[in-house]
Design a protein around this motif. Structure first.
Motif, short mmCIF file in Angstrom:
data_model
loop_
_atom_site.label_atom_id
_atom_site.label_comp_id
_atom_site.label_asym_id
_atom_site.label_seq_id
_atom_site.Cartn_x
_atom_site.Cartn_y
_atom_site.Cartn_z
N ASP A 160 -2.06 -29.88 -66.06
CA ASP A 160 -1.88 -31.32 -65.90
C ASP A 160 -3.23 -31.97 -65.59
O ASP A 160 -3.94 -31.53 -64.68
N GLU A 204 0.60 -33.54 -69.58
CA GLU A 204 0.93 -32.16 -69.22
C GLU A 204 0.97 -31.27 -70.46
O GLU A 204 1.44 -31.69 -71.53
N ASP A 252 9.41 -22.43 -64.12
CA ASP A 252 9.59 -23.26 -62.92
C ASP A 252 8.61 -22.84 -61.82
O ASP A 252 8.09 -23.69 -61.08
N ASP A 255 5.30 -24.22 -62.58
CA ASP A 255 5.32 -25.66 -62.32
C ASP A 255 5.14 -25.95 -60.83
O ASP A 255 4.44 -26.90 -60.44
N MET A 256 5.76 -25.14 -59.99
CA MET A 256 5.60 -25.32 -58.55
C MET A 256 4.16 -25.01 -58.12
O MET A 256 3.59 -25.68 -57.25
N PHE A 259 2.16 -27.96 -58.88
CA PHE A 259 2.38 -28.99 -57.86
C PHE A 259 1.50 -28.73 -56.63
O PHE A 259 0.89 -29.65 -56.08
N ASP A 260 1.41 -27.47 -56.23
CA ASP A 260 0.57 -27.13 -55.08
C ASP A 260 -0.90 -27.43 -55.37
O ASP A 260 -1.63 -27.93 -54.51
N LYS A 262 -2.11 -29.65 -57.43
CA LYS A 262 -2.31 -31.11 -57.44
C LYS A 262 -2.32 -31.64 -56.01
O LYS A 262 -3.15 -32.50 -55.64
N ARG A 263 -1.42 -31.13 -55.21
CA ARG A 263 -1.31 -31.59 -53.81
C ARG A 263 -2.57 -31.28 -53.03
O ARG A 263 -2.98 -32.05 -52.14
#
Length: 279
Positions: A160, A204, A252, A255-256, A259-260, A262-263
């Protein structure tokens, strides 16, 4: 009628050798009509359809036992190098001295097949970047994960772009689209068939590398990071398919991990191992 028909017609003897063929049949196989007599249609059959050709006698016998006609579709290799499709109706006809000959009626379905292939390609392709879209990605993953004996080795990643909205706000959506197009072209050239790469949506992307582990995926993501235009960056989450999970569950998890990444500020790639180690 035989001579004037726009549909391919061919008569073969008990050995499968052509006795008669009309101009339409000659056009389908790409061989002058005068040179067809005494030859087998096997010579013009696409390699992937040779098994079907070899089984035609049994196919016709089975159809006859059921009181049905034989209808099959096959590919011919034309003399110009193209592939021609034909829808064939074959039936047994009496030859001399009580021998069994075969009459084949061949409808050229090449144009229909090409339209179907074009529609199928369009349905699986992202209109902006030319990469696979989600549908194309899922179809490709289905092929990659079809067992061929033993567990399937597969590494998956979600990619992403970082702060893409800010890029669009600053430069305009047209330039944002061009960024995606340029990156997609550079990535496709870099990967060169080594991986399955798709636009998942927006900014993405999804990446699958068959027969690979996390180390290979990490190296590939590093290569991709180097071809992102305009000094932009991306974040990624990547992992490998486990023997006891589905592809969707593996995806999935990637994807998680994305997310980490990016966070935690972006411009980084996280795997299961890197998260466990706290990197």
């Amino acid at each position: 009628m035989f001579e004037a028909s726009t549909v391919g017609l061919a008569l073969a003897d008990e050995d499968g050798l052509l006795v008669l063929a009309n101009d339409a049949y000659a056009a389908i196989v790409g061989c002058p009509r005068a040179l067809l007599v005494g030859r087998s249609s096997r010579e013009f059959t696409h390699p992937d359809d040779l098994a079907q050709h070899a089984a035609m006698e049994q196919i016709m016998a089975d159809a006859k036992a059921r009181g049905e006609s034989v209808h099959v579709e096959k590919r011919y290799l034309h003399s110009d190098g193209t592939v021609r499709w034909g829808w064939i109706s074959a039936s047994e006809v009496p030859g001399p001295d009580g021998k069994r000959w075969t009459m084949a009626v061949v409808h050229d379905t090449t144009d229909r097949r090409r339209v179907e292939d074009d529609l199928r390609t369009a349905a699986q392709t992202d209109a902006l970047t030319g990469l696979l879209n989600r549908r194309g990605w899922r179809d490709r993953l289905q092929v990659l994960t079809t067992p061929r004996g033993g567990d399937v080795a597969l590494a998956l990643a979600m990619v992403d772009f970082d702060r893409f909205k800010l890029y669009n706000d600053k430069h305009g959506h047209g330039r944002g689209d061009q960024l995606l197009v340029r990156f997609s072209a550079a990535a496709a050239d870099l990967l060169d068939g080594r991986a399955c790469f798709a636009r998942w949506g927006g900014e993405e992307f999804a990446l699958a590398v068959p027969g690979a582990g996390s180390t290979t995926m990490a190296a590939m993501l590093a290569e991709l990071a180097d071809v992102v235009p305009d000094r932009q960056t991306f974040s990624a989450g990547y992992t490998t398919l486990r023997s006891d999970e589905s592809v969707d569950d593996c995806f999935d998890r990637a994807d998680m991990l994305l997310f980490d990444a990016k966070r935690d500020g972006g411009a980084r790639c996280y795997s299961d191992a890197s998260r466990r180690s706290g990197d």
